[in-house]
Design an enzyme around this catalytic site. Structure first.
Site, PDB file in Angstrom:
ATOM      1  N   GLN A 116       0.829  -1.210   0.000  1.00 26.15           N
ATOM      2  CA  GLN A 116       0.000   0.000   0.000  1.00 26.15           C
ATOM      3  C   GLN A 116       0.867   1.266   0.000  1.00 26.15           C
ATOM      4  OE1 GLN A 116      -3.585  -0.890   0.445  1.00 26.15           O
ATOM      5  NE2 GLN A 116      -3.897   1.079  -0.561  1.00 26.15           N
ATOM      6  N   LYS A 131      -2.734  -1.094   6.538  1.00 31.31           N
ATOM      7  CA  LYS A 131      -3.752  -2.116   6.292  1.00 31.31           C
ATOM      8  C   LYS A 131      -4.214  -2.629   7.631  1.00 31.31           C
ATOM      9  CE  LYS A 131      -5.820  -4.150   2.835  1.00 31.31           C
ATOM     10  NZ  LYS A 131      -6.009  -3.632   1.472  1.00 31.31           N
ATOM     11  N   ASP A 171     -12.059  -3.559   1.991  1.00 30.40           N
ATOM     12  CA  ASP A 171     -11.230  -4.559   1.318  1.00 30.40           C
ATOM     13  C   ASP A 171     -12.079  -5.839   1.313  1.00 30.40           C
ATOM     14  OD1 ASP A 171      -8.315  -4.939   0.258  1.00 30.40           O
ATOM     15  OD2 ASP A 171      -8.660  -6.727   1.446  1.00 30.40           O
TER      16      ASP A 171
HETATM   17  P1  NDP Z   1     -14.897  -8.634  -1.917  1.00 24.93           P
HETATM   18  O1  NDP Z   1     -15.002  -9.171  -0.558  1.00 24.93           O
HETATM   19  O2  NDP Z   1     -15.932  -7.681  -2.418  1.00 24.93           O
HETATM   20  O3  NDP Z   1     -14.810  -9.823  -2.957  1.00 24.93           O
HETATM   21  C1  NDP Z   1     -13.796 -10.769  -2.890  1.00 24.93           C
HETATM   22  C2  NDP Z   1     -14.051 -11.819  -3.954  1.00 24.93           C
HETATM   23  O4  NDP Z   1     -12.924 -12.673  -4.026  1.00 24.93           O
HETATM   24  C3  NDP Z   1     -15.235 -12.691  -3.632  1.00 24.93           C
HETATM   25  O5  NDP Z   1     -15.825 -13.132  -4.822  1.00 24.93           O
HETATM   26  C4  NDP Z   1     -14.594 -13.837  -2.869  1.00 24.93           C
HETATM   27  O6  NDP Z   1     -15.325 -15.049  -2.903  1.00 24.93           O
HETATM   28  C5  NDP Z   1     -13.290 -13.984  -3.603  1.00 24.93           C
HETATM   29  N1  NDP Z   1     -12.289 -14.534  -2.678  1.00 24.93           N
HETATM   30  C6  NDP Z   1     -11.870 -13.964  -1.528  1.00 24.93           C
HETATM   31  N2  NDP Z   1     -10.996 -14.768  -0.900  1.00 24.93           N
HETATM   32  C7  NDP Z   1     -10.876 -15.838  -1.675  1.00 24.93           C
HETATM   33  C8  NDP Z   1     -10.113 -17.012  -1.581  1.00 24.93           C
HETATM   34  N3  NDP Z   1      -9.308 -17.240  -0.523  1.00 24.93           N
HETATM   35  N4  NDP Z   1     -10.212 -17.924  -2.581  1.00 24.93           N
HETATM   36  C9  NDP Z   1     -11.024 -17.688  -3.633  1.00 24.93           C
HETATM   37  N5  NDP Z   1     -11.787 -16.595  -3.787  1.00 24.93           N
HETATM   38  C10 NDP Z   1     -11.702 -15.688  -2.822  1.00 24.93           C
HETATM   39  O7  NDP Z   1     -13.442  -7.972  -2.010  1.00 24.93           O
HETATM   40  P2  NDP Z   1     -12.879  -6.930  -3.065  1.00 24.93           P
HETATM   41  O8  NDP Z   1     -13.493  -7.153  -4.399  1.00 24.93           O
HETATM   42  O9  NDP Z   1     -12.957  -5.580  -2.449  1.00 24.93           O
HETATM   43  O10 NDP Z   1     -11.334  -7.337  -3.094  1.00 24.93           O
HETATM   44  C11 NDP Z   1     -10.802  -8.260  -4.044  1.00 24.93           C
HETATM   45  C12 NDP Z   1      -9.307  -8.051  -4.155  1.00 24.93           C
HETATM   46  O11 NDP Z   1      -9.039  -6.717  -4.604  1.00 24.93           O
HETATM   47  C13 NDP Z   1      -8.505  -8.207  -2.852  1.00 24.93           C
HETATM   48  O12 NDP Z   1      -7.223  -8.709  -3.167  1.00 24.93           O
HETATM   49  C14 NDP Z   1      -8.377  -6.758  -2.363  1.00 24.93           C
HETATM   50  O13 NDP Z   1      -7.270  -6.611  -1.512  1.00 24.93           O
HETATM   51  C15 NDP Z   1      -8.160  -6.054  -3.683  1.00 24.93           C
HETATM   52  N6  NDP Z   1      -8.443  -4.620  -3.712  1.00 24.93           N
HETATM   53  C16 NDP Z   1      -9.636  -4.117  -3.301  1.00 24.93           C
HETATM   54  C17 NDP Z   1      -9.881  -2.755  -3.379  1.00 24.93           C
HETATM   55  C18 NDP Z   1     -11.180  -2.156  -3.002  1.00 24.93           C
HETATM   56  O14 NDP Z   1     -11.342  -0.937  -3.160  1.00 24.93           O
HETATM   57  N7  NDP Z   1     -12.157  -2.907  -2.542  1.00 24.93           N
HETATM   58  C19 NDP Z   1      -8.848  -1.823  -3.865  1.00 24.93           C
HETATM   59  C20 NDP Z   1      -7.664  -2.474  -4.364  1.00 24.93           C
HETATM   60  C21 NDP Z   1      -7.480  -3.806  -4.258  1.00 24.93           C
HETATM   61  P3  NDP Z   1     -16.228 -15.480  -1.637  1.00 24.93           P
HETATM   62  O15 NDP Z   1     -17.343 -14.478  -1.599  1.00 24.93           O
HETATM   63  O16 NDP Z   1     -16.652 -16.853  -1.927  1.00 24.93           O
HETATM   64  O17 NDP Z   1     -15.316 -15.366  -0.453  1.00 24.93           O
HETATM   65  O1  2IT Z   2      -6.010  -2.509  -1.413  1.00 18.97           O
HETATM   66  C1  2IT Z   2      -6.506  -1.364  -1.493  1.00 18.97           C
HETATM   67  O2  2IT Z   2      -5.953  -0.459  -2.119  1.00 18.97           O
HETATM   68  C2  2IT Z   2      -7.805  -1.133  -0.859  1.00 18.97           C
HETATM   69  N1  2IT Z   2      -8.378  -2.059  -0.287  1.00 18.97           N
HETATM   70  C3  2IT Z   2      -8.401   0.244  -0.847  1.00 18.97           C
HETATM   71  C4  2IT Z   2      -7.827   1.065   0.278  1.00 18.97           C
HETATM   72  C5  2IT Z   2      -8.448   2.421   0.475  1.00 18.97           C
HETATM   73  O3  2IT Z   2      -8.013   3.071   1.432  1.00 18.97           O
HETATM   74  O4  2IT Z   2      -9.336   2.833  -0.274  1.00 18.97           O
END
Ligand code: NDP
Ligand code: 2IT
Length: 450
Positions: A116, A131, A171
């Site tokens: 991050q 984080k 997240d």
């Molecule tokens: P969500 O909780 O909205 O969605 C996560 C998705 O990934 C779900 O479909 C989940 O499935 C799946 N998933 C999670 N863990 C696992 C696992 N161990 N094995 C398989 N599938 C898995 O999270 P986000 O969409 O917010 O985050 C997804 C990724 O993006 C993460 O790596 C996060 O750190 C990253 N990220 C998020 C940001 C944000 O603004 N939200 C910004 C930048 C990066 P299930 O529902 O079955 O668990």
């Molecule tokens: O991994 C990421 O960059 C996030 N989950 C978003 C963090 C934030 O402060 O918006």
């Protein structure tokens, strides 16, 4: 895995990280990728070693661990562990998401907090790296249980955060609902309505386009990669893993830009719809009903559902956007993608590709983007939410979206030009790490031994 490095200074940092942080493989992986990227610049910047910048940057400024006890619907007290890793505040207040997932541990949050730092630096906005999270699993819990957990989590966390000190966000497992419960509790305890969290609801300080920002930003970044190779999303087949916040809005934007997204997954399995994913159905399943992705085939009988997530990478595509979780895409998956003709891979998740998978992509002509560059749109828009909160004003969706697009284009330009300037054209891993790092390093040197 071997964490070898050629340069003696870089190698000594790696060894000390392994010795001082037992059993944190994800943290080693993130640090190793970062240190290897510095090989081309480390001798050109002797002040970095002279000021012990790397010794300092791999050590979080503060690591907070605490008990979170809450009462479930049966009246039983449950105990989880809460964390906040305040990694680096050289260029701004600590900033980063909160992950709620049973797999959460110290090493995973340290890898996320470490990455991050450089991601936030790349956005060009004044944000340090952090984080947090907990091993609490929101899945299968009632709204009341989630509220009880979030309130208890904030009853401890509130004393460590603040709008000018540390600003958490969403997240995995932390979306609008959880941010709402946490914000309410923070406001209740402190008697202050401030921008202490981002990803807030639109009627209480949230920013338009924050929900869409990570997925949209990923596609704006991918568009820059496509443009550099003289092409676009138009007519391309796209595979997106995950079915959460990032995956849904990556699918939406990729489709708007003319791509056809044919697959999504969750932790139980994946769906394949050769005619293109119908996103309104996915949003209803995931955002409204909080159900499993397998429900999709009940509404679209021509689509396929398969148990297990890994099979998603055997689907032929031009563009792969891993948007679920760390190390979801391994060497075997990378080989399958390359054999089926993938040309572009851009990470929406944090560290979804294993080091072996990244090396395989790079050796086989796949244009690859690391998450710290390509998924920075989420935190960038969090930075825009902070700016709007400070002004007590809000921009329109179009204004925020245009700023997001501009930021993603400038991150691409910085990573691309930096890679070329150190003799590694198209290596966006090296470009993003160096560009993100140098700004933080300069700030740390300027601020002295802190
Ligand atoms: P969500 O909780 O909205 O969605 C996560 C998705 O990934 C779900 O479909 C989940 O499935 C799946 N998933 C999670 N863990 C696992 C696992 N161990 N094995 C398989 N599938 C898995 O999270 P986000 O969409 O917010 O985050 C997804 C990724 O993006 C993460 O790596 C996060 O750190 C990253 N990220 C998020 C940001 C944000 O603004 N939200 C910004 C930048 C990066 P299930 O529902 O079955 O668990
Ligand atoms: O991994 C990421 O960059 C996030 N989950 C978003 C963090 C934030 O402060 O918006």
């Amino acid at each position: 895995m071997e964490y070898t490095l050629n340069h003696p200074y870089l190698s000594s940092i790696m060894q000390s990280v392994i010795e001082k942080n037992p059993s944190q493989p994800e943290f080693y992986q993130a640090v190793h990728e970062f240190l290897s990227s510095l090989e081309p610049v480390i001798d050109k910047r002797p002040d970095i070693q002279a000021n012990h910048v790397l010794e300092r940057i791999v050590e979080p400024e503060r690591q907070i661990m605490f008990r979170v006890s809450w009462v479930d619907d049966k009246g039983q007290i449950q105990v989880n562990r809460g964390y906040r890793i305040q990694f680096n505040s050289a260029i701004g207040p600590y900033k980063g998401g909160i992950r709620l997932h049973p797999s959460v541990n110290l090493g995973i949050l340290k890898f996320l907090g470490f990455e991050q730092i450089f991601k936030n630096s790349l956005t060009g906005l004044p944000m340090g790296g952090a984080k947090g999270g907990s091993d609490f699993d929101p899945k299968g819990k009632s709204d009341n249980e989630v509220m009880s957990f979030c309130q208890s989590f904030m009853r401890e966390l509130y004393r460590h955060i603040g709008a000018d000190c540390d600003v958490p966000a969403g997240d995995i497992g932390t979306g609008a609902r959880e941010i709402g419960y946490m914000f309410g509790q923070y406001k209740k305890i402190t008697n202050e309505f401030t921008g202490v969290l981002t990803g807030k609801g639109l009627t209480w300080g949230g920013s338009l386009a924050r929900r869409e920002a990570t997925g949209y930003g990923l596609c704006y970044f991918t568009n820059c990669m496509l443009a550099k190779k003289g092409t676009s999303f138009e007519g391309k087949t796209v595979v997106v893993s995950g079915a959460g916040n990032v995956a849904i809005y990556a699918t939406e934007k990729a489709t708007q830009l003319g791509g056809k997204v044919v697959a999504l997954c969750d932790s139980t399995g994946y769906i394949y719809d050769k005619d293109g994913i119908k996103l309104d159905i996915v949003k209803d399943i995931k955002e409204v009903r909080r159900a499993r992705i397998s429900e999709y085939v009940k509404e679209v009988p021509s689509a396929e559902y398969h148990d297990g997530c890994k099979g998603i990478w055997t689907i032929p595509c031009d563009i792969a956007l891993p948007c679920a979780t760390q190390n979801e895409l391994d060497l075997e998956s990378a080989k399958a993608l390359v054999a089926n003709g993938v040309k572009f891979v851009a990470e929406g998740a944090n560290m979804p590709s294993t080091p072996e998978a990244i090396a395989y992509f790079q050796e086989n002509g796949v244009y690859f983007a690391p998450g710290k560059a390509s998924n920075a749109g989420g935190v960038a828009t969090s930075g825009l939410e902070m700016a709007q909160n400070s002004m007590r004003y809000s921009w329109t969706f179009e204004e925020v979206d245009a700023k997001l697009k501009g930021i993603m284009e400038s991150i691409f330009k910085a990573a691309d030009e930096t890679a070329t300037s150190v003799g590694h054209e198209d290596n966006l891993v090296i470009g993003a790490n160096i560009a993100g790092f140098l700004k933080v390093a300069d700030a740390m040197i300027a601020q002295g031994a802190i």
